[in-house]
Write a protein that holds these residues in place. Structure first.
Motif: not given
Lengths: 225, 225
Positions: B120-122, B156-159, B126-131, B133-139
């Motif tokens: 589901t993450l995929e 990569d580490v943050l992801k 975006t992957i969100d946590y707290g404030n 937000s990380l967008d894997p596709d657009n890095r």
DNA sequence: TTGAAACTTTCTGGAATCTTAAAGGATAAT
DNA sequence: ATTATCCTTTAAGATTCCAGAAAGTTTCAA
């Protein structure tokens, strides 16, 4: 968690040992048939990694003997790719899992973790007792859902207690499973006392509904209070 | 969340179905090869539990076909202990996980949950946590909707942290997933320390509501602060 | 009751682990 | 080829952890 690695090739043995130690397991090794047999029947291991091809004898013999004792459910077989029959025989003899050489060390530790979880956690992700809950994978302990922080040894000790809840914990057992090689002299359990003291303090401060009771001359018992 | 259970033994099928339903999943079943194929190719499932030994055909064939469609990452194989090669083949064909009979139902649901989380993450963008937000596709990473710039490794580490939020991150795991082949010796994690330091600095400066906590001797954990 | 053994608690030095800064290579873009 | 950016390595300092020792308390048995 004490693991015995039976493997005759020194380089591989060392790598396995290192990567398991990195996962905080207590690791012992044997590199030939005789010393393997000796260890297996004297000590108690939470998981055994068994290479089939050994100098002076086959790992299958060890497995057969373990089978008679009814203690094969924590064995993981390591075998070369071409010895398929051995592998099958091993599983028939009750081994829990197998790995084919060559394998990634990450895969190995994953299998070990799985075996330990199957046998101690029965599929659950936490061990619970009273209001205490311990998550082995995340090394996290909560009391009344509130997380508390434990250091390494405190965590390992509590885990051992929880796995053996309601059972009597001997100091030698504790030393063997949590510390490993300390035991040889073992006339002095100060290192255990220290951890027990700190663990009690933390459990108490967090309002745990369980307590570690001393059993004079024998060891400890984890009880609901 | 819709799950398909393919299993020919009626008793086991019923138990699996019941325990999954108890977890509020939508469950469908198939108990032979043909009806399994039919369902698999008509409907879309979030997770498929696949027994290899089926009447009229092998589950591996189903897997092969799914593979052509590129949809095997949500398959969990269920196999008997003696069908080793099948298990291996299954994983080679891209199955996500496997379970050996007999297993605890709690373990089964845990695996299902894991697969679903991974997938589901995929699905989200975006992957969100707290404030954060990380967008894997657009890095791209934003904190409070404000974009911050991260280097490749930092990203990569943050992801990896975000995918495994709330879970314990081991340094070996991090090394494996972010760096790849570095790990073979890996007695020295300084290259990780460096990235962690910089990442912390950037997260802190941007006012992130999460922080990377060190877990002594083990690794890291991403927590809301 | 008294002494010995078992257990608890506290303290401490050193080892292991983690953080940070800085220097030197590698890589990619211009 | 040159430059700027990024990454790894090195090294030094800070922090955390734990075995061992020492001193105090409890339990047991005679």
């Amino acid at each position: 968690m004490k693991i015995l690695v039976i493997e005759d090739e020194p380089g591989l043995l060392k790598s396995i040992e290192d990567s398991l130690k990195k996962e905080h397991y207590v690791v012992e090794t044997a590199s030939d048939y005789l010393s393997a047999v000796e260890k297996v029947f004297v000590y108690d291991y939470d998981c055994i990694l068994l290479d089939i091809m050994l100098p002076n004898g086959s790992g299958l013999q060890i497995l057969e003997q373990l089978n008679e004792k009814g203690k094969t459910e924590n064995v993981i077989i390591i075998s070369a790719k071409d010895s398929l029959d051995d592998k099958i025989k091993g599983l028939e003899l009750g081994a829990d899992d197998y790995l084919t050489k060559p394998f990634h060390l990450a895969e190995l530790t994953a299998r070990v973790k799985a075996v330990l979880r199957r046998n101690t956690l029965e599929g659950k992700s936490t061990i619970d007792y009273g209001n205490v809950s311990l998550d082995p994978d995340n090394r996290k302990v909560t009391i009344n859902k509130e997380p508390i922080t434990l250091n390494r040894k405190e965590f390992d000790v509590l885990k051992y207690f929880l796995i053996n809840k309601n059972r009597l914990i001997t100091r030698t057992g504790l030393a063997e499973h949590v510390w490993g090689d300390h035991i040889d002299q073992a006339d002095n359990f100060d290192f255990i006392y220290y951890q027990i003291t700190n663990l009690r303090k933390k459990l108490d401060e967090a309002g745990a509904s369980v307590e570690i009771k001393a059993v004079y001359g024998v060891g400890y018992k984890l009880e609901k209070s």
